[in-house]
Structure formats: structure tokens, C-alpha cells
Scaffold this active site. Sequence first.
Site, PDB file in Angstrom:
ATOM      1  N   GLY A 137       0.883  -1.273   0.119  1.00 31.04           N
ATOM      2  CA  GLY A 137       0.080  -0.098  -0.071  1.00 31.04           C
ATOM      3  C   GLY A 137       0.820   1.272   0.134  1.00 31.04           C
ATOM      4  O   GLY A 137       0.290   2.351  -0.789  1.00 31.04           O
ATOM      5  N   ARG A 138       1.954   1.224   0.670  1.00 34.74           N
ATOM      6  CA  ARG A 138       2.809   2.393   0.883  1.00 34.74           C
ATOM      7  C   ARG A 138       3.459   2.632  -0.539  1.00 34.74           C
ATOM      8  O   ARG A 138       3.592   3.957  -0.763  1.00 34.74           O
ATOM      9  CB  ARG A 138       4.032   2.015   1.626  1.00 34.74           C
ATOM     10  CG  ARG A 138       3.613   2.179   3.129  1.00 34.74           C
ATOM     11  CD  ARG A 138       4.645   1.525   3.955  1.00 34.74           C
ATOM     12  NE  ARG A 138       3.860   1.493   5.648  1.00 34.74           N
ATOM     13  CZ  ARG A 138       4.384   0.542   6.195  1.00 34.74           C
ATOM     14  NH1 ARG A 138       5.442  -0.155   6.176  1.00 34.74           N
ATOM     15  NH2 ARG A 138       3.576   0.882   7.545  1.00 34.74           N
ATOM     16  N   TYR A 158      -0.797   8.735   6.716  1.00 35.82           N
ATOM     17  CA  TYR A 158      -1.455   7.370   6.765  1.00 35.82           C
ATOM     18  C   TYR A 158      -0.756   6.354   6.183  1.00 35.82           C
ATOM     19  O   TYR A 158       0.346   6.678   5.314  1.00 35.82           O
ATOM     20  CB  TYR A 158      -3.047   7.486   6.072  1.00 35.82           C
ATOM     21  CG  TYR A 158      -3.311   7.994   4.524  1.00 35.82           C
ATOM     22  CD1 TYR A 158      -2.486   8.120   3.782  1.00 35.82           C
ATOM     23  CD2 TYR A 158      -4.522   8.514   4.216  1.00 35.82           C
ATOM     24  CE1 TYR A 158      -2.502   8.674   2.566  1.00 35.82           C
ATOM     25  CE2 TYR A 158      -4.647   9.004   3.163  1.00 35.82           C
ATOM     26  CZ  TYR A 158      -3.901   9.104   2.242  1.00 35.82           C
ATOM     27  OH  TYR A 158      -4.100   9.486   0.867  1.00 35.82           O
ATOM     28  N   GLU A 159      -0.971   4.944   6.253  1.00 35.18           N
ATOM     29  CA  GLU A 159      -0.321   3.890   5.972  1.00 35.18           C
ATOM     30  C   GLU A 159       1.153   3.843   6.524  1.00 35.18           C
ATOM     31  O   GLU A 159       1.895   3.482   5.963  1.00 35.18           O
ATOM     32  CB  GLU A 159      -0.623   3.816   4.189  1.00 35.18           C
ATOM     33  CG  GLU A 159      -1.979   3.624   3.987  1.00 35.18           C
ATOM     34  CD  GLU A 159      -2.127   2.773   2.666  1.00 35.18           C
ATOM     35  OE1 GLU A 159      -1.210   1.964   2.192  1.00 35.18           O
ATOM     36  OE2 GLU A 159      -3.219   2.946   1.961  1.00 35.18           O
ATOM     37  N   GLY A 160       0.937   4.440   7.798  1.00 29.75           N
ATOM     38  CA  GLY A 160       2.261   4.327   8.489  1.00 29.75           C
ATOM     39  C   GLY A 160       3.008   5.737   8.292  1.00 29.75           C
ATOM     40  O   GLY A 160       3.318   6.565   7.319  1.00 29.75           O
TER      41      GLY A 160
END
Length: 380
Positions: A242-243, A362-364
Site C-alpha cells: 500500500g505504501r 496514513y499507511e504508516g
Amino acid sequence: MDFKLTEEHIMIRDAARDFAKNELLPGVIERDEKQEFPKEQIKKMGELGFLGMMVSPEYGGGGMDTVSYVLAMEEISKIDASASVVMSVNNSLVCWGLDTFGNEEQKQKYLTKLAAGESIGAFCLSEPEAGSDATSQKTTAIEKDDHYVLNGTKNWITNGSTADFYIVIAQTHPEKKHKGINAFIVEKGWDGFEIGPKEQKLGIRGSDTHSLNFNDVKVPKENRIGEDGFGFKFAMKTLSGGRIGIAAQALGIAAGAYELAREYSKVRKAFGTEIMNHQAIAFKLADMHTSIEAARHLVMKAACDKDNGENYDLSGAMAKLFASKTAMDVSVEAVQVHGGNGYVKEYHVERLMRDAKITQIYEGTSEIQKIVISRSILRD
Ligand SMILES: Cc1cc2nc3c(=O)[nH]c(=O)nc-3n(C[C@H](O)[C@H](O)[C@H](O)COP(=O)(O)OP(=O)(O)OC[C@H]3O[C@@H](n4cnc5c(N)ncnc54)[C@H](O)[C@@H]3O)c2cc1C
């Protein structure tokens, strides 16, 4: 090493570019202002295959590589990052997760619809007390007869009210800590599943972010993804890919802001000449272009690693860390190049600046990416 795109890659990039200009640009300012979800546009994106790009053709997807996906993400994000986050969640978190780890029944029942864009997916990991520390899941899924009973709250869920299917991460065996976590497919409308109010956001305002409540929701056992206890690994593996999508989103925001600033500098005059002739402005553009090219190389490297079957945890984290910083830096400078006009909605760059910030969260978050990177480089 070959830095050339294939003809197919160029075709996909150009199709995304045309779609963004023709279908997303009209109304993007109003959607941002009203926090309006781009419903019709997302429907068209589904019809054109942008919502299930990497899914195997046997399940209705495009069977494309990650390079194609990031090229399309960049183009969509240049114009409308609210649309690209929907695309990103559906492609890299929901579809990829199901395609890679779902069983045949789950793929037939859910993935085929998600890949065709007939349904939209959401990925539900974050909780009020579990953001960066995703191991602290308080949502529980307790086994009972032929189902699980789901209880808890998820926060900040993209596509929160527009999704049809939700991948929900929950704790089944607290004594086993993260090894007791599972991932489930939950359908909208099941008893006890409530959607909270829409969040009022700084950026990506057209996207639909909600908290979700689960009160004794019965989830059939066949809706668990993978073996018992696979949920945390599922979430981490999915987010790792996703990143790369979010890195491409950040790259698109940066490139969109830069292109607007470059064109503006050619027409705006100050002190008897176009502002591009002032070295202070020309050097800003040179810095912006250089950072964007560097970010693009990192995004492409991560996408190629994924396509080549290499480990992409490190390259994906570096791409997201750098591209999201580039999105912030470049969009702030793009506002500066526009002067007063940069501060008003009509010129688009203020929206891109607001949209850029989320890519560092988001997503880390960026701090979490640095943890991933430092652990990886210090391992040996
Ligand atoms: C618009 C939006 C959409 C989102 N969409 C989704 C979604 O679809 N699905 C989903 O599951 N989640 C989603 N999220 C949630 C998002 O992933 C989290 O907000 C993010 O992971 C950070 O978690 P947190 O907000 O709890 O911050 P916290 O974890 O509380 O972090 C606060 C600060 O502390 C820092 N920090 C925390 N731990 C450490 C550490 N160990 N070392 C150094 N610094 C640290 C963080 O980097 C951050 O700066 C979304 C969030 C937003 C705002």
C-alpha cells in the site's frame, strides 16, 4: 538498468492523464469545498479498470504490474488526490490482499466485484488506541459456533460509508498478542455494523472518512482471511505494498503542484518580466523538479522490486518517506510561486498543499517509515 517505459505503460499513463483532465478536473474545487465524494467519477474509474488494476484477469482485474499502477496513481493524484486515495485503498489494500491471501470462494464472491469496480472496499485497521501501534487491537472477534462475534471501533476509515465490503482486523486470542489477530471480510448492512459521522478534514476532503462501530456483528467463519492468527501478518504485508501506492499519490501531488507553478511562472509578470526570469523563482523550480525526479526513481524502484518478486519493505518505505516529504515541500513552494493567487482556491495549489499532508500520516507515518528503514539497514 532500463529507465524506459514500455508502450503499454505509456498507454496506461496517458489514459489516466486524460481521464484526470477530462473527468476529475471539472468540479474538483467544489467537491473539496463541500467534502463531496466523487461518486460518478469513481464509477467511471471502475468501468475503465482503474480500481482493480493488478488483480488477476480470471477474477476480473487488469492483470497489470505495479509500475502501471503507480503511473496511473501519479496521474490521477496530480488532479484529485481524493479520487486517488479511493483507488489506492481499493487496489493495493483490499484487492491485493484478497487476490494474494483470499481463498477461492472469497475471491469469487468479493474480489470479482471489487476488481470490476462494481463494489468498493475499505481496509479497517486503525482504532482510537491503535494507530501506529497496530498490535494494540481492542476490537475483538470471538469464535462462537459457525461464526465470529465482532465488537469494537475502527477510526479514520477511508471509503467508510461508500464501501460495500470491509476488511476488518480484530483480536481473537488476546493472550497470543499480535499472533492472535485475524482479518475478516465484513459486508455493509450486517446487523450491529454502524457507520459513524463523516470526519471534517484538512485535505483529501472529497474522500469519505468515518469511524465504524461493530456491536455483536456475526461474521461467518468462511469470511476469515487465511489461517487463524494470520491477521497481523496480513495487515503488515498488505500495507507494505500500500505504501508504494501512497508514495505514488504523494509524487502525483508534488508533480501536479510543480506543473502549475512552472506554467504560472511563464505568464505572471513582475518588475517588467515573467517571474521565471527571476532567478529566485527559476531556482525554486529547479529544486522542485529535482526532488520530484528523485521521488519518481524511488517510487519506480519500489514498484519494480514488487514486480520482480524482490522484497519491497525497504524500498516502499523509502519511497513513501521521500515522496511524501517532496509533496509537502513542493506544494508549499508552488503556493509561494503563485504569490497571493496561490492562497485562493481557483489556482488549485492551496488544495494540493492541504492534500499533501496526509501522505506523511496514513499507511504508516513518516516516523514509522524511519523505523522500518532503520531496522532494515541495521539488521545485519
Ligand atoms: C484521512 C485519513 C484516512 C485514513 N484512512 C485509514 C484507513 O482507510 N484505514 C485505516 O486502518 N487507517 C486509516 N487512517 C489512520 C492512519 O493510518 C493513522 O492515523 C496513522 O497510522 C497514525 O496513527 P495515529 O493517528 O493513531 O497516530 P499515533 O500513532 O498516535 O501517532 C502520533 C504521533 O506519534 C508518532 N509516533 C507513534 N509511535 C512512534 C514511535 N514508535 N516512534 C516515533 N514516533 C512515533 C507518530 O509518527 C505521530 O507523529 C487514516 C487516517 C486519516 C487521517
